[in-house]
Structures are given as C-alpha cells and as structure tokens.
Design a protein around this motif. Structure first.
Motif, mmCIF file in Angstrom:
data_model
loop_
_atom_site.group_PDB
_atom_site.id
_atom_site.type_symbol
_atom_site.label_atom_id
_atom_site.label_comp_id
_atom_site.label_asym_id
_atom_site.label_seq_id
_atom_site.Cartn_x
_atom_site.Cartn_y
_atom_site.Cartn_z
ATOM 1 N N ASP A 113 0.813 -1.225 0.000
ATOM 2 C CA ASP A 113 0.000 0.000 0.000
ATOM 3 C C ASP A 113 0.842 1.269 0.000
ATOM 4 O O ASP A 113 0.421 2.308 0.518
ATOM 5 N N ARG A 114 2.028 1.207 -0.564
ATOM 6 C CA ARG A 114 2.887 2.390 -0.694
ATOM 7 C C ARG A 114 3.143 2.670 -2.177
ATOM 8 O O ARG A 114 3.315 1.729 -2.959
ATOM 9 N N PRO A 115 3.227 3.932 -2.556
ATOM 10 C CA PRO A 115 3.660 4.236 -3.922
ATOM 11 C C PRO A 115 5.107 3.780 -4.120
ATOM 12 O O PRO A 115 5.985 4.117 -3.327
ATOM 13 N N LEU A 116 5.334 3.019 -5.165
ATOM 14 C CA LEU A 116 6.656 2.468 -5.442
ATOM 15 C C LEU A 116 7.164 2.974 -6.788
ATOM 16 O O LEU A 116 6.387 3.205 -7.724
ATOM 17 N N GLY A 117 8.467 3.131 -6.870
ATOM 18 C CA GLY A 117 9.098 3.529 -8.116
ATOM 19 C C GLY A 117 9.944 2.415 -8.684
ATOM 20 O O GLY A 117 10.099 1.341 -8.085
ATOM 21 N N LEU A 118 10.485 2.658 -9.852
ATOM 22 C CA LEU A 118 11.387 1.726 -10.524
ATOM 23 C C LEU A 118 12.745 2.389 -10.702
ATOM 24 O O LEU A 118 12.822 3.562 -11.109
ATOM 25 N N ALA A 119 13.802 1.666 -10.418
ATOM 26 C CA ALA A 119 15.144 2.222 -10.581
ATOM 27 C C ALA A 119 16.125 1.093 -10.846
ATOM 28 O O ALA A 119 15.931 -0.035 -10.400
ATOM 29 N N GLY A 120 17.189 1.411 -11.554
ATOM 30 C CA GLY A 120 18.221 0.420 -11.837
ATOM 31 C C GLY A 120 18.938 0.762 -13.120
ATOM 32 O O GLY A 120 19.067 1.936 -13.492
ATOM 33 N N ARG A 121 19.389 -0.277 -13.803
ATOM 34 C CA ARG A 121 20.130 -0.052 -15.043
ATOM 35 C C ARG A 121 19.520 -0.884 -16.167
ATOM 36 O O ARG A 121 19.035 -2.000 -15.951
ATOM 37 N N VAL A 122 19.562 -0.317 -17.366
ATOM 38 C CA VAL A 122 19.124 -0.993 -18.580
ATOM 39 C C VAL A 122 20.355 -1.187 -19.455
ATOM 40 O O VAL A 122 21.140 -0.248 -19.658
ATOM 41 N N LEU A 123 20.559 -2.395 -19.951
ATOM 42 C CA LEU A 123 21.702 -2.709 -20.825
ATOM 43 C C LEU A 123 21.232 -2.632 -22.268
ATOM 44 O O LEU A 123 20.353 -3.384 -22.697
ATOM 45 N N VAL A 124 21.826 -1.698 -23.004
ATOM 46 C CA VAL A 124 21.332 -1.307 -24.318
ATOM 47 C C VAL A 124 22.381 -1.603 -25.384
ATOM 48 O O VAL A 124 23.581 -1.400 -25.166
ATOM 49 N N ARG A 125 21.919 -2.079 -26.542
ATOM 50 C CA ARG A 125 22.813 -2.243 -27.686
ATOM 51 C C ARG A 125 23.281 -0.861 -28.132
ATOM 52 O O ARG A 125 22.474 0.044 -28.393
ATOM 53 N N ALA A 126 24.594 -0.689 -28.187
ATOM 54 C CA ALA A 126 25.157 0.597 -28.594
ATOM 55 C C ALA A 126 26.287 0.329 -29.572
ATOM 56 O O ALA A 126 27.373 -0.106 -29.180
ATOM 57 N N GLY A 127 26.035 0.556 -30.847
ATOM 58 C CA GLY A 127 27.029 0.244 -31.871
ATOM 59 C C GLY A 127 27.306 -1.240 -31.882
ATOM 60 O O GLY A 127 26.391 -2.059 -32.029
ATOM 61 N N ASP A 128 28.559 -1.617 -31.705
ATOM 62 C CA ASP A 128 28.931 -3.028 -31.682
ATOM 63 C C ASP A 128 29.019 -3.574 -30.260
ATOM 64 O O ASP A 128 29.504 -4.689 -30.056
ATOM 65 N N GLY A 129 28.577 -2.800 -29.262
ATOM 66 C CA GLY A 129 28.713 -3.237 -27.884
ATOM 67 C C GLY A 129 27.437 -3.080 -27.084
ATOM 68 O O GLY A 129 26.336 -2.958 -27.632
ATOM 69 N N VAL A 130 27.586 -3.110 -25.768
ATOM 70 C CA VAL A 130 26.474 -2.980 -24.826
ATOM 71 C C VAL A 130 26.806 -1.847 -23.864
ATOM 72 O O VAL A 130 27.934 -1.751 -23.367
ATOM 73 N N GLU A 131 25.831 -1.008 -23.583
ATOM 74 C CA GLU A 131 26.023 0.145 -22.715
ATOM 75 C C GLU A 131 24.998 0.113 -21.591
ATOM 76 O O GLU A 131 23.812 -0.145 -21.828
ATOM 77 N N ALA A 132 25.452 0.378 -20.362
ATOM 78 C CA ALA A 132 24.557 0.451 -19.213
ATOM 79 C C ALA A 132 24.047 1.876 -19.059
ATOM 80 O O ALA A 132 24.838 2.831 -19.045
ATOM 81 N N ARG A 133 22.726 2.020 -18.928
ATOM 82 C CA ARG A 133 22.117 3.332 -18.724
ATOM 83 C C ARG A 133 21.239 3.276 -17.477
ATOM 84 O O ARG A 133 20.378 2.394 -17.362
ATOM 85 N N LEU A 134 21.480 4.196 -16.567
ATOM 86 C CA LEU A 134 20.705 4.222 -15.330
ATOM 87 C C LEU A 134 19.360 4.887 -15.578
ATOM 88 O O LEU A 134 19.265 5.887 -16.292
ATOM 89 N N ILE A 135 18.326 4.324 -14.957
ATOM 90 C CA ILE A 135 16.999 4.924 -15.049
ATOM 91 C C ILE A 135 16.389 4.992 -13.657
ATOM 92 O O ILE A 135 16.643 4.143 -12.796
ATOM 93 N N ALA A 136 15.594 6.022 -13.430
ATOM 94 C CA ALA A 136 14.816 6.172 -12.194
ATOM 95 C C ALA A 136 13.734 7.201 -12.469
ATOM 96 O O ALA A 136 13.863 8.373 -12.098
ATOM 97 N N PRO A 137 12.667 6.806 -13.164
ATOM 98 C CA PRO A 137 11.603 7.766 -13.477
ATOM 99 C C PRO A 137 11.102 8.445 -12.207
ATOM 100 O O PRO A 137 10.841 7.781 -11.205
ATOM 101 N N ASP A 138 10.969 9.751 -12.252
ATOM 102 C CA ASP A 138 10.591 10.514 -11.067
ATOM 103 C C ASP A 138 9.069 10.565 -10.920
ATOM 104 O O ASP A 138 8.440 11.630 -10.950
ATOM 105 N N ARG A 139 8.486 9.379 -10.759
ATOM 106 C CA ARG A 139 7.045 9.303 -10.531
ATOM 107 C C ARG A 139 6.696 7.945 -9.944
ATOM 108 O O ARG A 139 7.452 6.986 -10.057
ATOM 109 N N ASP A 140 5.535 7.889 -9.295
ATOM 110 C CA ASP A 140 5.048 6.637 -8.725
ATOM 111 C C ASP A 140 4.557 5.744 -9.848
ATOM 112 O O ASP A 140 3.816 6.189 -10.739
ATOM 113 N N LEU A 141 4.953 4.454 -9.801
ATOM 114 C CA LEU A 141 4.653 3.573 -10.929
ATOM 115 C C LEU A 141 3.969 2.274 -10.545
ATOM 116 O O LEU A 141 3.452 1.588 -11.427
#
Length: 430
Positions: A113-141
């Motif tokens: 019963d609490r508003p919860l958010g999502l946070a962490g890292r997404v591993l994305v295809r970037a050119g010939d490799g993989v790149e980590a991108r941090l995400i933490a949307p500033d809203r209750d999800l």
C-alpha cells in the motif's frame, strides 16, 4: 548544510545501488578525485586522489599513500538495501502486474500500500557493444495492495506473506504488459528492440522526513545502509592530508551475503590495495608492514531497543535512540570488533566528544553478519564494526535519531583524522 537534509538528498539520489555509487562518485569528483577504469593501466602518484567502480554498484576511493610501507585508514559501508527485483510484466485477473523476486530479507508487510518507483540499469545495444544506462523515473509507478479486511477477517491475526502469491506489484489496470518494456526504453533513450538486459528494482518513493516535537526522529527508506555510506563518505572527504593512505569502500551485495565480484567477499579491495602498492614499488615486506599498520571501520546499522518490544534486545546492554554511535560485538565473530579495535574507536570518539554505545545480540538469538568479518578473510587488517542505531531495520521506511546521524558523521571524520600508529603493546594515539 543541515546534516539530516544532506542525508535525505543523498538517499533520494540513491534509489538503487547503481544510483548510490553514482551519487557518491559525483561528490568525489567535486572534491577532485579522478575516476579510473579497472580495464585500463593505472598511473598513480603519491597523494593522488582516485576512485574506481566495479559492476557500477560498488566503488572504492582512495588517496595514494606517500611511502610503500605506509598504512591505510579505511572505512566500508554498503550500497544495497532489501528490495524487490522486477522480472518482467504479466497480465493476471485483468490487471498488469510487475513480477517480483525478493532481494534480501525485508519486512514484507511494510512494502504494501505504498507508492513504489522503478530504478536500476538498462543494458542497451550501442554500436557493436552494450552500454549500461541508469533509469529512475521521477514518478510513482506501482503498488502492492493488501486484500481488504472484509475479504480476509484474519488478516490482523498474523498473515504470512507469500512472496509469489502476495508480493507482486500492480502496474496498471487492464492489459498493459507491453508498456513496462516501453517505459524502460523511453527512460533509457533507446528502442525496445535494443534492450538486451536490465537490473530493475522496486523502491520506496517516500521522501525522508523528521518527526517528534523538535524533529528528533528521522524516518527514511534505505537508512540501512545508506546512512553509513553517507557518514563514512563525508568523513573520508574531510580527512586531512597525511603520509598514510586513506580509503573508502562502498560494496554491493551485502544483503545477500556479499559473495559476488562486487561484494566484500570478492577481490575488489585486495585488487585496489595491490595496484596502489605496485605504483609505490611495494615489496612483499612493504605490503605486510602496511597492512599491519592499517585500520578499517566496517559501518552498518545496528538495532536500538524497541520501546514496544524491549524483550527482543539484550536488556543488560540496551542501545537507545539518541544515545550515540553503536560499537558492535559478537563472541562468534559475526562482527569483527576486538578489544583492541574497540578501545581505539572509543578513544577516538572520546577525544571528539562522540557518545558510543555497545551492542550485543541477545545470547539466545542469532544475529546477522556484515562487512567486517567477511572483509577480514580477504584483507588481514584490524577492524571494528560500528553503525547507526535504528528501529525497523529492513522495513520499507526505517527510523533513527537525528542526533545519532550527527554523531556518526562526527565519529567517521574523527576516525580518518586521528593520528594512530602501532606501538609495542597496542597503538599510539597522537
């Protein structure tokens, strides 16, 4: 800056271990510390300020010592807290749920019963490799809702929360399972097809707050262990220049046993100490001498006596909120404090005017372990386990005293500043 507000800002910027490391790195860079990549050759200069990351969720920062046999003054805390890891989304009973798996030993009911958010890292295809991108949307999800008392009249009689049946998070009414992946892609700035992996946690969105007639109480998510991370980092950044090296560790994986390459049981700290020694031309004899002249604080929160449940504490050694920093002992060595390291820490705190409380588990109740005894299997350095006294450890929102936050910061600063040196029958305090 007000210490409580500064802690709240640090915790708000740290909804996941990756974000905690990023928040710490920002403070280190502002203080002139240079980032180093483990995959590159390091060129270290005496007195130089450096930090390096491992897996993006652990960090070690240090000032290079001036001589090969100079010791190290160190402190360690951890970046992780109990949370729910998201495994994906699915539609059930006409609702879209985020499928979760518990990380660490949380108080499950506190997450409902609490508003919860999502946070962490997404591993994305970037050119010939993989790149980590941090995400933490500033809203209750999301939210993990209780069943109504009308539908479970025995709910207050001691419901056992099943992590599979009870702890899945409501993301949206209706069929919106695809929107979870779309959300990750939008936050990471990529196409959904370019997401190759992710490490996403649910986290409590409640901001830090004070309570009590004069704001004496602190209520905040992730006090364990980001309060210790904050206090030890501030003490490290305030350390005066000296011949010995000063070093600060922020380890991931403590809540699940530390048995990862980025955890305290991994090789991270030994690897950094070896690289620092090599840059100074350190011999095996120098290394032995340096470690023998080193000290480490393992900083992780401890339990204050609970006024509603006093029988859960060892009432011969009560730890109270507002009573000062906790020094932790365990006869079975779950904590690394010895008589010697306890004496040194007490002496430092007495000089700084910081109150210290001794913590023992009840003899008939097993306690947890923390970083100190695990690190001692990797680096043979005298250690003491300390922490912030708190209530409701591993709850979604935990409680501490503002006075103890200030005391912890002051103790950590005094630890790094004190002149300590091995002597024939102990240590000299200059």
């Amino acid at each position: 800056m007000n210490e409580t507000r500064d802690l709240f800002d640090f915790i708000a910027a740290s909804p996941s271990p990756w974000h905690a490391v990023q928040a710490a790195a920002s403070r280190l860079q502002a203080a002139g510390f240079v980032p180093l990549d483990e995959r590159q050759t390091w060129r270290l200069a005496p007195g130089g300020r450096y930090y390096t990351l491992r897996e993006g969720s652990s960090l070690i920062a240090w000032r290079q010592p001036a001589a090969p046999a100079a010791g190290w003054r160190m402190a360690a805390a951890h970046s992780d807290s109990p949370a729910f890891k998201v495994k994906g989304a699915a539609v059930k009973s006409g609702c879209t749920l985020l499928l979760t798996e518990g990380y660490g030993g949380m108080i499950r009911a506190s997450w409902l019963d609490r508003p919860l958010g999502l946070a962490g890292r997404v591993l994305v295809r970037a050119g010939d490799g993989v790149e980590a991108r941090l995400i933490a949307p500033d809203r209750d999800l999301a939210v993990i809702p209780h069943p109504a008392i009308h539908l479970d009249r025995a709910l207050n009689d001691g419901h056992k929360y099943d992590p599979k049946a009870d702890m899945q998070a409501l993301f949206a009414p209706g069929e919106a399972a695809g929107s979870y992946k779309a959300l990750l892609a939008a936050e990471a700035g990529c196409d959904e097809a370019d997401i190759l992996g992710e490490d996403i946690l649910l986290y409590c969105r409640q901001p830090g707050a004070t309570a009590g007639p004069a704001g004496e109480l602190v209520l905040c998510p992730r006090l364990d262990d980001l309060a210790c991370a904050w206090a030890t980092l501030r003490g490290f950044l305030e350390a005066p220049e000296k011949e010995e090296g000063v070093l600060w560790c922020l380890f991931d994986s403590e809540e699940v046993g530390s048995g990862t390459r980025q955890g305290a049981l991994g090789s991270f700290l030994p690897d950094v100490l070896a690289a620092a020694g090599e840059a100074l031309g350190q011999t095996a004899q120098d290394r032995r001498r340096a470690l023998a002249a080193s000290l480490l604080l393992s900083a992780d929160n401890g339990h204050a006596i609970h006024p509603n449940f006093p029988a859960l504490a060892d009432q011969d050694h009560p730890v109270r909120l507002g009573g000062g920093v906790v020094l932790k002992f365990n006869a079975n060595q779950k904590y690394a404090t010895t008589g010697l390291t306890a004496a040194l820490f007490r002496a430092v705190c007495q000089r700084a005017g910081v109150p210290v409380q001794d913590y023992y588990n009840r003899p008939d109740m097993p306690g947890g372990s923390t970083l100190g005894n695990l690190l001692s299997t990797r680096v043979g350095v005298p250690m003491a386990d300390i922490g912030l006294p708190q209530l409701a450890m591993h709850s979604c929102v935990e409680t501490a005293a503002a006075a103890d936050l200030a005391a912890l910061h002051k103790a950590c600063a005094a630890w790094y500043a004190a002149d300590l040196a091995p002597a024939e029958n102990g240590w000299a305090i200059g």
